[in-house]
Design a protein around this motif. Structure first.
Motif, short mmCIF file in Angstrom:
data_model
loop_
_atom_site.label_atom_id
_atom_site.label_comp_id
_atom_site.label_asym_id
_atom_site.label_seq_id
_atom_site.Cartn_x
_atom_site.Cartn_y
_atom_site.Cartn_z
N ILE A 188 -4.62 1.75 -8.43
CA ILE A 188 -5.41 2.02 -7.22
C ILE A 188 -6.59 1.05 -7.12
O ILE A 188 -6.95 0.58 -6.03
CB ILE A 188 -5.88 3.49 -7.23
CG1 ILE A 188 -4.67 4.42 -7.19
CG2 ILE A 188 -6.80 3.76 -6.05
CD1 ILE A 188 -5.04 5.89 -7.30
N THR B 15 0.82 -1.21 0.00
CA THR B 15 0.00 0.00 0.00
C THR B 15 0.86 1.26 0.00
O THR B 15 0.61 2.21 -0.77
CB THR B 15 -0.94 0.00 1.22
OG1 THR B 15 -1.74 -1.19 1.20
CG2 THR B 15 -1.84 1.21 1.20
N VAL B 16 1.90 1.25 0.85
CA VAL B 16 2.79 2.41 0.91
C VAL B 16 3.51 2.61 -0.42
O VAL B 16 3.60 3.74 -0.95
CB VAL B 16 3.79 2.25 2.06
CG1 VAL B 16 4.84 3.37 2.03
CG2 VAL B 16 3.06 2.26 3.40
N ILE C 149 2.63 1.55 -3.45
CA ILE C 149 1.72 1.92 -4.54
C ILE C 149 1.35 3.39 -4.47
O ILE C 149 1.37 4.11 -5.49
CB ILE C 149 0.47 1.02 -4.50
CG1 ILE C 149 0.82 -0.39 -5.00
CG2 ILE C 149 -0.65 1.60 -5.36
CD1 ILE C 149 -0.33 -1.37 -4.90
N TRP C 150 1.02 3.88 -3.27
CA TRP C 150 0.67 5.29 -3.14
C TRP C 150 1.87 6.20 -3.39
O TRP C 150 1.74 7.29 -3.97
CB TRP C 150 0.05 5.56 -1.77
CG TRP C 150 -1.42 5.29 -1.75
CD1 TRP C 150 -2.07 4.27 -1.12
CD2 TRP C 150 -2.42 6.06 -2.41
NE1 TRP C 150 -3.41 4.34 -1.35
CE2 TRP C 150 -3.67 5.43 -2.13
CE3 TRP C 150 -2.41 7.19 -3.21
CZ2 TRP C 150 -4.87 5.92 -2.63
CZ3 TRP C 150 -3.61 7.68 -3.71
CH2 TRP C 150 -4.82 7.05 -3.42
N THR C 151 3.05 5.76 -2.96
CA THR C 151 4.25 6.53 -3.27
C THR C 151 4.49 6.56 -4.78
O THR C 151 4.85 7.60 -5.34
CB THR C 151 5.47 5.91 -2.56
OG1 THR C 151 5.22 5.85 -1.16
CG2 THR C 151 6.72 6.73 -2.80
N HIS C 152 4.26 5.44 -5.41
CA HIS C 152 4.46 5.34 -6.87
C HIS C 152 3.52 6.27 -7.63
O HIS C 152 3.96 7.06 -8.48
CB HIS C 152 4.26 3.89 -7.30
CG HIS C 152 4.26 3.68 -8.77
ND1 HIS C 152 5.32 4.01 -9.58
CD2 HIS C 152 3.30 3.19 -9.60
CE1 HIS C 152 5.04 3.72 -10.83
NE2 HIS C 152 3.82 3.23 -10.89
N VAL C 153 2.23 6.20 -7.35
CA VAL C 153 1.27 7.01 -8.11
C VAL C 153 1.43 8.50 -7.78
O VAL C 153 1.15 9.36 -8.62
CB VAL C 153 -0.17 6.55 -7.84
CG1 VAL C 153 -0.37 5.12 -8.33
CG2 VAL C 153 -0.54 6.66 -6.37
N THR C 154 1.91 8.80 -6.58
CA THR C 154 2.15 10.22 -6.24
C THR C 154 3.34 10.76 -7.00
O THR C 154 3.30 11.89 -7.53
CB THR C 154 2.37 10.37 -4.72
OG1 THR C 154 1.22 9.88 -4.03
CG2 THR C 154 2.61 11.82 -4.35
N THR D 36 -2.65 4.68 -13.58
CA THR D 36 -2.81 5.13 -12.20
C THR D 36 -4.13 4.65 -11.61
O THR D 36 -4.19 4.17 -10.47
CB THR D 36 -2.75 6.67 -12.15
OG1 THR D 36 -1.52 7.10 -12.76
CG2 THR D 36 -2.81 7.17 -10.73
N LEU E 123 -5.44 -2.12 -5.74
CA LEU E 123 -5.13 -2.05 -4.32
C LEU E 123 -6.36 -2.19 -3.45
O LEU E 123 -6.32 -2.85 -2.40
CB LEU E 123 -4.42 -0.71 -4.03
CG LEU E 123 -4.00 -0.45 -2.58
CD1 LEU E 123 -3.00 -1.49 -2.10
CD2 LEU E 123 -3.42 0.96 -2.46
N TYR E 124 -7.50 -1.62 -3.86
CA TYR E 124 -8.65 -1.54 -2.97
C TYR E 124 -9.85 -2.37 -3.41
O TYR E 124 -10.69 -2.71 -2.58
CB TYR E 124 -9.10 -0.09 -2.83
CG TYR E 124 -8.12 0.76 -2.05
CD1 TYR E 124 -7.99 0.63 -0.68
CD2 TYR E 124 -7.30 1.68 -2.70
CE1 TYR E 124 -7.10 1.40 0.03
CE2 TYR E 124 -6.40 2.45 -2.00
CZ TYR E 124 -6.30 2.31 -0.63
OH TYR E 124 -5.39 3.06 0.07
#
Length: 365
Positions: A263, A185-186, A188-193, A259, A266-267
């Motif tokens: 996400i 999760t960390v 993936i969110w770092t990647h898309v950001t 992107t 992930l969810y």
């Protein structure tokens, strides 16, 4: 991508997993991704090399920071094509079926993300440079020069390399059967950001300010036209600004599906379990990698100097960029100095050869 087993050898040895949990989603595209990436690699790498040679010529001739930033974008695209398309998709997946040592697999993953970050973030200094040039032209003349551009590019590449290190622990979405962990999760969110939300926010803000500034100037020129009969023609959108808007817009469009799919994976539903998410992930990756090969055509469509430089490279010519304009500009000071020298000598010779007038010839008595 291809209909191979989506479970690693260690995944088969895990206890407590049912056979249906180890079953992976089917790839409906078959060998289409392999053919697509092969064509994209065979076309994109030579085109980007040609772009790099043409931009290096323009940078050496004009000494403009713009071409150094575009050269950095092109070099990062070449690295992305080599690491992501050639090593990641074709060699590891299509040839070796991911049957390589885990250390090599994770090291290549970190290199892929570093090249990807460099390809995207090299466009950010270009956007900032164009914003300063249009909105603060006096400041741009002071702070924009090739030496500073090279330092900024080196800093961007270094930060991109450092930002790729955490993705050494990136999990394989196609083959990991377990649900995403907290580390996933960390990452993936770092990647898309890093690759989408943050650069797109910068592009949106700066491009909006550029367009707003151009509209304000156009309105001012229209008001001046109404007041006075003679005025300058209205300033249109510059080709450099149009090139920047095209690059950032194409990037935003091509990277948006990937992107969203990441996400969603992930969810909502995993790529490993749902063939529809698997298909969407494959297609989104294909669209995202297309971004590494389209800039050449955008440059050719917008920039006449770039087309001339490409023509010179393909015809193996090394002449000046503007042969009809550069010579008068270079020879004007010399001609002026020579003509002034000749005129001075002529006046001096005429003064020496002219006889004295009677008044000047007489001596005072």
């Amino acid at each position: 991508m291809i209909d191979w087993s989506n479970v690693t050898a260690s995944g088969h040895r895990e206890l407590g997993l049912k056979p249906e949990e180890l079953q992976r989603s089917k790839c409906v595209l078959g060998f289409i991704p392999v053919i697509y990436y092969s064509i994209l690699l065979c076309v994109g790498v030579p085109v980007n090399i040609l772009t790099a040679v043409a931009l290096s010529r323009l940078a050496s001739r004009t000494k403009k920071s713009l071409y150094y930033y575009l050269l950095a974008v092109t070099g990062s695209d070449i690295l992305s094509q080599l690491f992501i398309i050639f090593v990641g998709f074709l060699l590891e997946t299509a040839v070796f079926h991911r049957d390589v040592p885990a250390l090599l697999l994770h090291s290549v993953s970190a290199a892929e993300f570093a090249a990807n970050h460099a390809s995207i973030w090299s466009t950010v200094p270009l956007t900032v440079d164009r914003y300063v040039a249009l909105c603060h032209p006096l400041l741009h003349r002071q702070i924009s020069y090739p030496a500073r551009a090279r330092k900024i590019i080196a800093m961007v590449l270094l930060l991109s390399l450092v930002s790729g290190v955490p993705f050494f622990w990136w999990s394989d979405m196609w083959r990991n059967s377990h649900p995403p962990t907290a580390l996933d999760t960390v990452l993936i969110w770092t990647h898309v950001t890093i690759i989408y939300f943050l650069p797109c926010s910068i592009f949106l803000v700066l491009n909006s300010l550029i367009i707003h500034t151009l509209r304000v100037r156009q309105r001012q020129q229209q008001c001046e036209e109404e007041r006075g009969p003679k005025s300058a023609p209205p300033r249109r959108l510059g080709k450099t600004t149009a090139m920047l808007l095209a690059i950032t817009s194409v990037f935003s469009v091509l990277w948006a599906p990937r992107t969203v799919v990441v996400i969603y994976h992930l969810y909502v539903s995993s790529v490993h379990r749902d063939w529809r998410v698997h298909l969407a992930y494959d297609l989104s990756n294909m669209l995202a990698m297309l971004n590494t090969a389209v800039n050449f055509f955008l440059y050719c469509f917008v920039s006449k100097p770039f087309r001339s430089a490409v023509r010179d490279v393909m015809l193996l010519r090394g002449g000046p960029l503007y042969p009809h304009r550069a010579l008068p500009q270079q020879q004007a000071p010399t001609n002026a100095s020579i003509s002034s020298l000749y005129s001075g000598n002529n006046k001096r010779s005429q003064r020496d050869s002219t006889p004295l007038s009677p008044r000047r010839a007489r001596k005072p008595s």
